[in-house]
Scaffold this motif. Structure first.
Motif, short mmCIF file in Angstrom:
data_model
loop_
_atom_site.label_atom_id
_atom_site.label_comp_id
_atom_site.label_asym_id
_atom_site.label_seq_id
_atom_site.Cartn_x
_atom_site.Cartn_y
_atom_site.Cartn_z
N UNK A 94 0.80 -1.22 0.00
CA UNK A 94 0.00 0.00 0.00
C UNK A 94 0.84 1.27 0.00
N UNK A 95 2.13 1.14 -0.26
CA UNK A 95 3.02 2.30 -0.25
C UNK A 95 2.78 3.19 -1.46
N UNK A 96 3.05 4.47 -1.28
CA UNK A 96 3.03 5.42 -2.38
C UNK A 96 4.39 5.39 -3.08
N UNK A 97 4.38 5.56 -4.38
CA UNK A 97 5.61 5.52 -5.17
C UNK A 97 6.07 6.94 -5.46
N UNK A 98 7.35 7.18 -5.23
CA UNK A 98 7.89 8.54 -5.29
C UNK A 98 9.16 8.54 -6.15
N UNK A 99 9.08 8.86 -7.44
CA UNK A 99 10.28 8.92 -8.28
C UNK A 99 11.13 10.14 -7.89
N UNK A 100 12.39 9.94 -7.57
CA UNK A 100 13.23 11.05 -7.10
C UNK A 100 14.69 10.81 -7.44
N UNK A 101 15.41 11.93 -7.64
CA UNK A 101 16.81 11.87 -8.01
C UNK A 101 17.58 13.05 -7.40
N UNK A 102 18.88 12.94 -7.44
CA UNK A 102 19.79 14.00 -7.01
C UNK A 102 20.64 14.36 -8.22
N UNK A 103 20.44 15.56 -8.79
CA UNK A 103 21.16 15.94 -10.00
C UNK A 103 22.11 17.10 -9.73
N UNK A 104 23.11 17.22 -10.57
CA UNK A 104 24.11 18.27 -10.45
C UNK A 104 23.64 19.52 -11.19
N UNK A 105 23.65 20.65 -10.49
CA UNK A 105 23.32 21.93 -11.09
C UNK A 105 24.63 22.67 -11.35
N UNK A 106 25.06 22.71 -12.61
CA UNK A 106 26.37 23.29 -12.91
C UNK A 106 26.42 24.79 -12.69
#
Length: 309
Positions: A232-244
């Motif tokens: 019953x978990x919610x799905x959370x697409x997430x990332x850590x990206x580099x901001x040049x």
């Protein structure tokens, strides 16, 4: 895969430890500079990986020129260099240090999800992948918010595995063996825990389902869909990206997803897998030079289809 000899295991560890030890001794800026140089050499020296990268980019962005593909692919190698450099610094970083280089700001939807997670004890499954710095994502979340559990297949060198575990778990993160701990993962989320899972690689037909990825059927790991449906978990697409421009990492996310629940289990698995894959693709399109194009994402083909490589 043949079992490695003790000599090979030890040799690989010594090489990795020497490289990592050297990078750790350097200040962060020095480690980043060295790894940037390594990544540039790797782009030219690793011809087989470069060819895979160009083929993937031809499939994903057929409208782009060869020069545009080359620019993105060079960014892939540079991004991998950043992952190596930053990871080498983990044992030296304090939470305040992490805060200076990682903007882990949550938007309204994310704060609402966090409230549901805490107040309603509803689990959250973070579907992430090889975009930006996936090591910093999990490490930084633990340093700035709270430890989480994460699914990972142990490396085939136990000595290097132990070394990486010490880094990944420094602020309390909990590794779960991806191969045989599905029930434990479901239990964690049923109890309101947060679980991270890499969800963007090619899968064996026994472990995945075919869903669209850049308009091409891609065999995609379906475990996250199954675990979300069961818990019953919610799905959370997430990332850590580099901001040049800011010279910092930023937290980026897709839309929160409810697992499909029509009663047709097979169809629900496909629909849920397709939903988080579409969100991952959306974010890759925003930062194409930070994704792992050198991986054979479309290696597994539907029965009867020829290889794309």
């Amino acid at each position: 895969m043949a079992k490695k000899s003790k000599f090979q295991t030890r040799l690989e560890y010594v090489v990795a430890r020497l490289l990592f030890g050297f990078l750790t001794l350097l200040p962060r800026g020095g480690a980043l500079l060295v790894c940037k140089m390594i990544s540039r050499v790797g782009y030219h020296a690793l011809g087989s990986l470069r060819r895979v990268g160009f083929r993937n980019l031809e499939l994903a962005f057929p409208e782009m020129s060869r020069d545009e593909h080359a620019r993105i692919l060079k960014g892939t190698f540079e991004s991998l260099g950043r992952v190596l450099a930053e990871t080498s610094q983990f044992m030296k970083l304090t939470p305040s240090d992490v805060e200076k280089i990682f903007e882990l700001d949550l938007d309204d939807e994310s704060r609402q999800l966090y409230r549901i997670n805490k107040e309603e004890q509803r689990g959250v499954l973070i579907t992430t992948g090889h975009l930006g710095n996936w090591e910093m994502l999990v490490f930084g979340f633990a340093a700035l918010h709270e430890p989480i559990s994460y699914l990972a297949r142990p490396l085939d060198n136990p000595l290097i595995e132990d070394m990486t575990l010490r880094l990944r778990t420094r602020f309390g993160n909990r590794p779960i063996n991806k191969s045989n701990s599905a029930m434990l993962a479901v239990k964690i989320m049923r109890e309101g825990g947060i679980l991270g899972a890499l969800s963007d690689v090619n899968a064996h037909p026994k472990e995945g389902v075919f869903v669209p990825f850049f308009g091409i059927p891609a065999c995609t790991i379906s475990g996250p869909a199954v675990m979300a449906m069961r818990s019953g978990a919610l799905i959370y697409p997430a990332f850590c990206v580099w901001d040049k421009n800011r010279k910092r990492y930023r937290f980026v996310k897709g839309s929160v997803i409810e697992a499909a629940n029509t009663g047709d289990r097979k169809a629900d698995i496909v629909a849920t897998t397709a939903a988080y894959t579409a969100e991952i693709e959306k974010l890759i399109r925003m930062y194409p030079d930070q994704w792992l194009w050198i991986h054979k994402r479309w290696k597994t083909r539907p029965k009867g289809e020829p290889s794309l490589y």
